[in-house]
Design a protein around this motif. Structure first.
Motif, PDB file in Angstrom:
ATOM      1  N   VAL A 220       0.842  -1.198   0.000  1.00 38.06           N
ATOM      2  CA  VAL A 220       0.000   0.000   0.000  1.00 38.06           C
ATOM      3  C   VAL A 220       0.877   1.249   0.000  1.00 38.06           C
ATOM      4  N   GLY A 221       0.196   2.412  -0.032  1.00 36.51           N
ATOM      5  CA  GLY A 221       0.897   3.692  -0.074  1.00 36.51           C
ATOM      6  C   GLY A 221       0.996   4.217  -1.494  1.00 36.51           C
ATOM      7  N   TYR A 222       0.768   5.506  -1.676  1.00 34.79           N
ATOM      8  CA  TYR A 222       0.876   6.221  -2.948  1.00 34.79           C
ATOM      9  C   TYR A 222      -0.319   6.022  -3.874  1.00 34.79           C
ATOM     10  N   GLY A 223      -0.701   4.784  -4.157  1.00 32.46           N
ATOM     11  CA  GLY A 223      -1.763   4.528  -5.120  1.00 32.46           C
ATOM     12  C   GLY A 223      -3.144   4.518  -4.498  1.00 32.46           C
ATOM     13  N   ALA A 224      -4.158   4.316  -5.357  1.00 34.25           N
ATOM     14  CA  ALA A 224      -5.547   4.499  -4.933  1.00 34.25           C
ATOM     15  C   ALA A 224      -6.319   3.189  -4.737  1.00 34.25           C
ATOM     16  N   GLN A 225      -5.644   2.033  -4.813  1.00 36.63           N
ATOM     17  CA  GLN A 225      -6.345   0.752  -4.639  1.00 36.63           C
ATOM     18  C   GLN A 225      -5.698  -0.117  -3.556  1.00 36.63           C
TER      19      GLN A 225
ATOM     20  N   ASP B   5      -2.684   5.358 -17.683  1.00 39.43           N
ATOM     21  CA  ASP B   5      -3.667   6.457 -17.680  1.00 39.43           C
ATOM     22  C   ASP B   5      -4.761   6.208 -16.634  1.00 39.43           C
ATOM     23  N   SER B   6      -5.243   4.976 -16.555  1.00 40.81           N
ATOM     24  CA  SER B   6      -6.274   4.662 -15.563  1.00 40.81           C
ATOM     25  C   SER B   6      -5.721   4.735 -14.154  1.00 40.81           C
ATOM     26  N   ALA B   7      -4.488   4.287 -13.976  1.00 38.19           N
ATOM     27  CA  ALA B   7      -3.864   4.371 -12.651  1.00 38.19           C
ATOM     28  C   ALA B   7      -3.715   5.831 -12.224  1.00 38.19           C
ATOM     29  N   ARG B   8      -3.292   6.667 -13.152  1.00 32.12           N
ATOM     30  CA  ARG B   8      -3.136   8.089 -12.848  1.00 32.12           C
ATOM     31  C   ARG B   8      -4.486   8.725 -12.529  1.00 32.12           C
ATOM     32  N   ARG B   9      -5.492   8.386 -13.315  1.00 33.11           N
ATOM     33  CA  ARG B   9      -6.813   8.961 -13.104  1.00 33.11           C
ATOM     34  C   ARG B   9      -7.386   8.557 -11.740  1.00 33.11           C
ATOM     35  N   SER B  10      -7.150   7.335 -11.332  1.00 31.63           N
ATOM     36  CA  SER B  10      -7.668   6.875 -10.039  1.00 31.63           C
ATOM     37  C   SER B  10      -7.040   7.638  -8.877  1.00 31.63           C
ATOM     38  N   ILE B  11      -5.780   8.016  -9.026  1.00 28.57           N
ATOM     39  CA  ILE B  11      -5.102   8.800  -7.996  1.00 28.57           C
ATOM     40  C   ILE B  11      -5.723  10.190  -7.893  1.00 28.57           C
ATOM     41  N   VAL B  12      -5.951  10.807  -9.038  1.00 28.99           N
ATOM     42  CA  VAL B  12      -6.560  12.146  -9.062  1.00 28.99           C
ATOM     43  C   VAL B  12      -7.971  12.102  -8.480  1.00 28.99           C
ATOM     44  N   GLU B  13      -8.756  11.104  -8.876  1.00 28.55           N
ATOM     45  CA  GLU B  13     -10.134  10.999  -8.403  1.00 28.55           C
ATOM     46  C   GLU B  13     -10.210  10.726  -6.900  1.00 28.55           C
ATOM     47  N   ALA B  14      -9.183  10.099  -6.356  1.00 31.17           N
ATOM     48  CA  ALA B  14      -9.153   9.826  -4.916  1.00 31.17           C
ATOM     49  C   ALA B  14      -8.770  11.060  -4.106  1.00 31.17           C
ATOM     50  N   GLY B  15      -8.300  12.109  -4.786  1.00 30.75           N
ATOM     51  CA  GLY B  15      -7.884  13.316  -4.085  1.00 30.75           C
ATOM     52  C   GLY B  15      -6.479  13.242  -3.524  1.00 30.75           C
ATOM     53  N   LEU B  16      -5.700  12.288  -4.007  1.00 25.87           N
ATOM     54  CA  LEU B  16      -4.305  12.166  -3.578  1.00 25.87           C
ATOM     55  C   LEU B  16      -3.449  13.218  -4.287  1.00 25.87           C
ATOM     56  N   PRO B  17      -2.247  13.514  -3.777  1.00 28.67           N
ATOM     57  CA  PRO B  17      -1.400  14.532  -4.403  1.00 28.67           C
ATOM     58  C   PRO B  17      -1.139  14.250  -5.887  1.00 28.67           C
ATOM     59  N   LEU B  18      -1.218  15.287  -6.702  1.00 30.83           N
ATOM     60  CA  LEU B  18      -1.075  15.126  -8.145  1.00 30.83           C
ATOM     61  C   LEU B  18       0.294  14.576  -8.539  1.00 30.83           C
TER      62      LEU B  18
END
Length: 249
Positions: free
Chosen positions: A36-41, A226-239
């Motif tokens: 875990v850490g950094y990513g959104a899943q 692209d999907s991994a990046r989008r999931s991070i943005v949608e989770a509100g994690l740092p860009l």
């Protein structure tokens, strides 16, 4: 036997799925920490490993999510990611992370494994000859797998009385295949990062170890960045956590 070895997934399910779907047949799955850490899943990655019966080690980001003071030494982005993960991680996955050991030793496979180093399992970075020497000295087998640096590498040392001292240090940024030498050599292998590569190659990395042939293959595979990046943005994690996936840095 063939052991599939992954490290530093960092809650990137898109990369983890690509690795698991691409990997040749294997007999056991080993994760060297930082699930875990950094990513959104984070839950999805924990669930995937648990369902597959993976052997897993504790990483520094896993420990931080559990409340270890190690997280206080993270930068602002790392701390923000830890706090977000704590807010979404399911109770059974907290229990899963709490169950993970710091090190693993498998005589029947002829290797040991750790997240950071055998000296400091959670925090030390092995990046070259100087940082590798204490772990080489502590190794109980001729092979040790490690993670933490997010760079695919092999670091081998021959230090036997009466023989010329030698080292062989290589990066496997694009993957590669190599034997594990015996006859006094000790080899450290980092399979690279599944979900957060930092060697300039954004592809997901993993290793396959053949215990009979004593050979390692490091493989780089594409995934849906692209999907991994989008999931991070949608989770509100740092860009920045999204941007770095595209760069592999």
């Amino acid at each position: 036997m063939r052991i599939l070895i992954v490290a530093d997934i960092h809650a990137n399910l898109f990369a983890l799925h690509a690795v698991l779907q691409t990997a040749p047949p294997y007999d056991a799955l080993l994760c060297l920490g930082d699930i875990v850490g950094y990513g959104a899943q984070p839950n999805e990655c924990c669930d995937e490993l648990r369902e597959r019966g993976a052997l897993c080690l504790l990483g520094n980001h896993d420990a931080a999510v559990l409340g270890d003071e190690i997280g206080q030494r993270f930068n602002a982005i790392g701390q923000a990611s830890t706090q977000w993960t704590q807010s979404v991680l399911a109770p059974d996955n907290y229990d899963f992370l709490r169950s993970l050991p710091l090190q693993l030793s498998r005589p029947e496979w002829g290797f040991e494994a750790v997240h950071g180093s055998l000296i400091q399992p959670l925090e030390e970075y092995i990046q070259g000859m100087h940082s590798a020497r204490p772990t080489w000295a502590k190794m109980g087998f001729d092979l040790c797998f490690f993670g933490h640096t997010h760079r695919a590498m092999s670091l081998a040392e021959l230090d036997v009385a009466g023989r010329r001292y030698e080292t062989d240090i290589r990066e496997w940024k694009d993957g590669g295949h190599f034997p594990i030498r015996g006859d006094g050599w000790k080899t450290l292998v980092n399979p690279g990062s599944v979900g957060q590569p930092r060697d300039g190659n954004p592809l997901a990395r993993f290793a396959l170890f053949d215990t009979d042939a004593r050979e390692v293959e490091i493989i780089a595979v594409p995934y849906d960045i692209d999907s991994a990046r989008r999931s991070i943005v949608e989770a509100g994690l740092p860009l920045k956590l999204s941007d770095r996936l595209a760069l592999g840095k």
